[in-house]
Design a protein around this motif. Sequence first.
Motif, PDB file in Angstrom:
ATOM      1  N   GLY A  90      46.112  12.128  22.164  1.00 44.79           N
ATOM      2  CA  GLY A  90      45.589  13.499  22.210  1.00 44.79           C
ATOM      3  C   GLY A  90      44.908  13.968  20.928  1.00 44.79           C
ATOM      4  N   SER A  91      45.671  14.047  19.853  1.00 46.43           N
ATOM      5  CA  SER A  91      45.120  14.577  18.596  1.00 46.43           C
ATOM      6  C   SER A  91      43.995  13.686  18.088  1.00 46.43           C
ATOM      7  CB  SER A  91      46.204  14.644  17.528  1.00 46.43           C
ATOM      8  OG  SER A  91      47.230  15.456  17.982  1.00 46.43           O
ATOM      9  N   ALA A  92      44.231  12.371  18.148  1.00 52.33           N
ATOM     10  CA  ALA A  92      43.236  11.430  17.635  1.00 52.33           C
ATOM     11  C   ALA A  92      41.928  11.560  18.414  1.00 52.33           C
ATOM     12  CB  ALA A  92      43.778  10.013  17.725  1.00 52.33           C
ATOM     13  N   ASN A  93      42.028  11.769  19.739  1.00 49.27           N
ATOM     14  CA  ASN A  93      40.821  11.893  20.559  1.00 49.27           C
ATOM     15  C   ASN A  93      39.959  13.055  20.119  1.00 49.27           C
ATOM     16  OD1 ASN A  93      41.503   9.750  22.049  1.00 49.27           O
ATOM     17  ND2 ASN A  93      41.969  10.856  23.923  1.00 49.27           N
ATOM     18  N   ARG A  94      40.631  14.183  19.842  1.00 45.35           N
ATOM     19  CA  ARG A  94      39.867  15.357  19.423  1.00 45.35           C
ATOM     20  C   ARG A  94      39.180  15.091  18.080  1.00 45.35           C
ATOM     21  NH1 ARG A  94      44.217  17.748  21.964  1.00 45.35           N
ATOM     22  NH2 ARG A  94      45.493  17.704  20.098  1.00 45.35           N
ATOM     23  N   VAL A  95      39.921  14.446  17.197  1.00 44.86           N
ATOM     24  CA  VAL A  95      39.353  14.138  15.877  1.00 44.86           C
ATOM     25  C   VAL A  95      38.154  13.206  16.032  1.00 44.86           C
ATOM     26  CG1 VAL A  95      39.805  12.870  13.749  1.00 44.86           C
ATOM     27  CG2 VAL A  95      41.468  14.514  14.587  1.00 44.86           C
ATOM     28  N   VAL A  96      38.319  12.178  16.858  1.00 38.64           N
ATOM     29  CA  VAL A  96      37.256  11.189  17.024  1.00 38.64           C
ATOM     30  C   VAL A  96      36.008  11.854  17.590  1.00 38.64           C
ATOM     31  CG1 VAL A  96      36.573   9.113  18.260  1.00 38.64           C
ATOM     32  CG2 VAL A  96      38.836   9.272  17.311  1.00 38.64           C
TER      33      VAL A  96
END
Lengths: 235, 676
Positions: B414-420
């Motif tokens: 979740g968090s990583a996807n938004r960052v990416v």
Amino acid sequence: MSGTPTIEGAGGPLVHAEGLTKRFGATVALDGLTLGVAGGEILALLGPSGSGKSTLLLCLAGILRPDSGTVRYRGQALSDMADAVLTCLRREEFGFVFQFGQLVPDLTAVENVSLPLQLSGQKRGLAEERALALLTKLEVEDRAGKRVGEMSGGQAQRVAVARALIAEPKVIFADEPTGSLDSLNGEVVMGLLLAAARERGTTVVLVTHEPRIAAYADREVVVRDGRISQHAVVP
Amino acid sequence: MNLLRFLGLGGRVALSGGRGSLARVALMAAGIGLGVALLLGSLAFDHAIQAGAVREAARYPGAQLAPDEPQPMNSTLMWEWRTTFEGHDVWLIALHGRGRAPVPPGITGVPSTGQVFVSPGLATLLDSPSGSLLAPRLGGSVAGPIEPDGLVTPSEIFGYVGVRPGLKGLSLVDGQLYTGGSKQSFSMLTPGSLIVLGLAILAFLFPVALFVITATRLSTATREARLAAIRLAGATNVQVRGMIAIEAAMVAVLGAIIGCLLFLLGRTMSLKISAVAAGWFPSELWPQPVAAAAVLLIVPALVLLVALVGSRRMIVSPLGLVRRTRRRRRGAAWVCVGLAGALALGFAALGHAWVMRQRSPIPGVIIVGAGLLFLAGLVGEAGWVSWLVARVVGSRTRSVSAQLGARRMEADPGSANRVVAGIAVLVTLVGLGQAVALADARDRSGMTYVAPWVRDLPATIVIAEVFDYPVVDPASLLNLIAVPGVLSVRLTRQEPSGGVTLKPSSAIVATDGEPATLERIRNAVGWRGDAQPVSFWRSRASAGATERTVAHVAQAISLVILLVTAASLLVSTVDGMMERRRPLAVLSAIGARRSTLRRSILVQVAIPLAVALGLGASGAIFLTVTVFHVIGERGLLPLRPLAELTVAVGVVVLAVTGLAMPWAGWTRRADLLHAE
């Protein structure tokens, strides 16, 4: 010395604790406790909640350092060992089973079981092959590719037992291994754990508050208020 | 339960979950505060820009004299003179008053002939060691200062010159009547600049929103258990949602207060920066009260709305919390969307000659649409690609650390996807923006297009172009050889803007490269107390400053975005460790080395950022190449900015990993293993 009774197994102590004291703030968890565990012995630590049995197990495994007293493994004091050496010892000589939350939730069952071997430097493919074989023996091979969330409590506990056994440890420390399971699953898990231990001559230190589970052991030690209050050889 | 008691209970519940809850509330409030501060800051600058535009409009003439019409009584005639001195734009307004002449703002009366009123900026320039080279262009002596109400910015280089009509270049026909200024203000920003400014604000707000979203995910398991316990204790579902709303409202109000404080702090600090102090009057660097009130009302209301809408998807039962969301991975579909955009751009690049010949706006619309499609595809696929990379690494790697880190990312992307997604688009836009800006700085001198032959000349060349033949004979440019510092002069028929004239109209002047030489050349031919009949073109070295400024602004934006994103990553990484502290403690118990855990965090942070950077850089290069090819321009690949971003991302990865280390050590605590 506190005068606490000491019982050692017939083969001499593999793990020997002497005069262990551990405090958490004002609470005395261990109060000058002395205990020996012989090689190949299955020892049950019994006692009510808060009696200090889990603290004793963590001290014996070198995870928790006692405030005073010594724990020796094969005659060597754990307190003299550097953290890296202790870590290595736990990885190669000890196995652990806990009550809950012990599997890494992001890894599959086979990856969880193969972890100790991989941490010791074995190649992943070989480690996972051995893990799968062990999962098959513990009858959870169909869960090999699943994560913790996709397993029942009993299945997860069998996977944890497999992880404890895979590196063929000399000692297995089990803290309430059936505490989160129903009686049927608890029996199955204990049966599998102890059968594998006896087959390999592995020493087991088992913390439980259930006499039914303690009955699997060779010897029972009751801990109360940080001291050993009773001991008995199981017939 | 009465409302006040319920509000009190909601507040206590929000803050009573220990350090995790406090951290959650504090970080969410900090994120919202940052967003509020950014919006207030933008409004303050907007207010200052508008105030400057109003003062600028007050200088504008209102009417043109009819041919052969004499200057009427009680009027002021004005001529606009502009010159460049050592890279500074100098704006002079020549004035001639008759009778009770209207007075432009900033001065008490229309200057008489030979009198010059100067802004503080112009006075400083005149007082500088090279000021003597500028003084002759003023056509008079300094009589006094221009007050702040006559200046657009505090550092503006501006002056009013008193003149007498009839001088060369000061014909009545060219003069315009000053009638008290224009009522319509013109923004100092071009529409293009406004779009860039809007994008920059969005670019700043995006990572801030990302940070707030990350903070809302903090201590999720603990919070869900607490809400379930409240239901178990007898609260209805509506009451639990009410408590969620109270928590959101509390965070929003706290965020608004923090935002105001941050804005005040930022304002005070920014006014200490010389560039800000020179560009803006402190009294105007405040948001309009209505706009500020709107921000302080709308942002908290939005936060509350988002929390309430989010809570509608949650079912809080006494046994736990369930979210009514479907886990969907539509990455492959987004790859198709991105590819469709890329193909359309590719075709347009291949047939660029045909595209550029079209009179219809449709090909342009299609190309912009294709670009947006490409970006949409990038946003959609970025998270999926990152998840896929983590999955492949997790299943193939032989390293335990990489396995632990990659599997963690795969399980909870979740968090990583938004960052990416965020970083990939930002790197793409920053890269493309830098390429466009660099090409613009390379191709343009001031506001005019410069032909390639000019930009290929050595740095010490100045081109003087005659554009007003009756005033200046191009052949007279050969006299520039007498100017100290001029090495050679050669006339040419080539125009700096790309055309070719029948007779020579420009002079290629080789100089010693000293800035003073250019000013002497200007004084010799370009400034004779009249309008400038000769324009000067900078060779490529002069554009370097613009390129550097563009690069620095882009770097600063990228850095701020990266820092806020790094904070989001740090928060989500640490929270992930806190939520899984027991399995991690067990991992340590079974013999995982400290370094294994450290490296697993490194992998966990590095994978999303590396994927984002890779996708963003590829996107930037692809868009740069295709867009420049479509318009038939020689593009500049933004390789240096991308290389700098790569280094910055590497530093962020190490910094986030390093800052997360103390928590990794904390998860080794033996008491986490206690079952009792």
